[in-house]
Design an enzyme around this catalytic site. Sequence first.
Site, PDB file in Angstrom:
ATOM      1  N   CYS A 118       0.848  -1.192   0.000  1.00 11.28           N
ATOM      2  CA  CYS A 118       0.000   0.000   0.000  1.00 11.28           C
ATOM      3  C   CYS A 118       0.889   1.249   0.000  1.00 11.28           C
ATOM      4  O   CYS A 118       1.602   1.485  -0.968  1.00 11.28           O
ATOM      5  CB  CYS A 118      -0.949  -0.047   1.196  1.00 11.28           C
ATOM      6  N   ASP A 164      -9.520  -3.557  -7.262  1.00 14.74           N
ATOM      7  CA  ASP A 164      -9.120  -2.546  -6.282  1.00 14.74           C
ATOM      8  C   ASP A 164      -9.871  -1.244  -6.566  1.00 14.74           C
ATOM      9  O   ASP A 164      -9.603  -0.560  -7.552  1.00 14.74           O
ATOM     10  CB  ASP A 164      -7.609  -2.319  -6.369  1.00 14.74           C
ATOM     11  N   HIS A 191      -8.103  -4.342  -3.036  1.00 16.54           N
ATOM     12  CA  HIS A 191      -6.997  -3.717  -2.322  1.00 16.54           C
ATOM     13  C   HIS A 191      -6.666  -4.514  -1.058  1.00 16.54           C
ATOM     14  O   HIS A 191      -7.544  -4.974  -0.351  1.00 16.54           O
ATOM     15  CB  HIS A 191      -7.370  -2.284  -1.942  1.00 16.54           C
TER      16      HIS A 191
END
Length: 221
Positions: A118, A164, A191
């Site tokens: 991330c 995502d 995600h």
Amino acid sequence: MAGELITLRAEDGHDFGGYLARPDGAARGAVVVVQEIFGVNHHIRSVCDRYAAAGWTALAPALFDRVERGVELAYDQPGIDRGRAIMGQVSMDGALADVGAALAHLGAPGSAAVVGFCWGGTLAWLAAARLPVRAAVGYYGGQIAKHVQLTPRAPVLLHFGEKDTAIPLSVSEEVRAAHPEVMVHLYPAGHGFSCDERASYDAASAQRAWTRTQGLLEAAF
């Protein structure tokens, strides 16, 4: 296998924490594991432990220590909100300085790789261009598009989820267009698909990404 908490120092004099996990035998190489927006929490420590079990020395620098020490957040909305607020107070230069200190702790310039998730996925991309790394792997680094003009100086592997909702597919397309030498893989997942503590965890995609990551690291070392 349990790691240990250590103290690191960046070039600007900032002292901060880190979680270090070592393999039982001789290490195959070294990896800096760069956190999400949830701090060096249980999951990130478990990632380091998994790398150590696979034969790698793994170190996760506590990047949030520049704002607040010892931050460990849960994968819920309050954790997301607080994590985003703290991340917003950490400059990219400061975060990269801490990643650089972690790399230096693991050995000579270019002797360690970076794997980020991330926020850490974006930092892994930046590290490949600005720091002496052996290789870099980024998982769902949404801000890479803002830095796509950078040229990696080491092999790079990027993982993105096709489902995502936080990162449009155009990000992976931009990277492929600008850097055909970079390995970009898409997975039928959302995600955070590699984190087994999130509702978005996708075991099959996570395992495939792990296998590909291990392949890159083995080739780099």
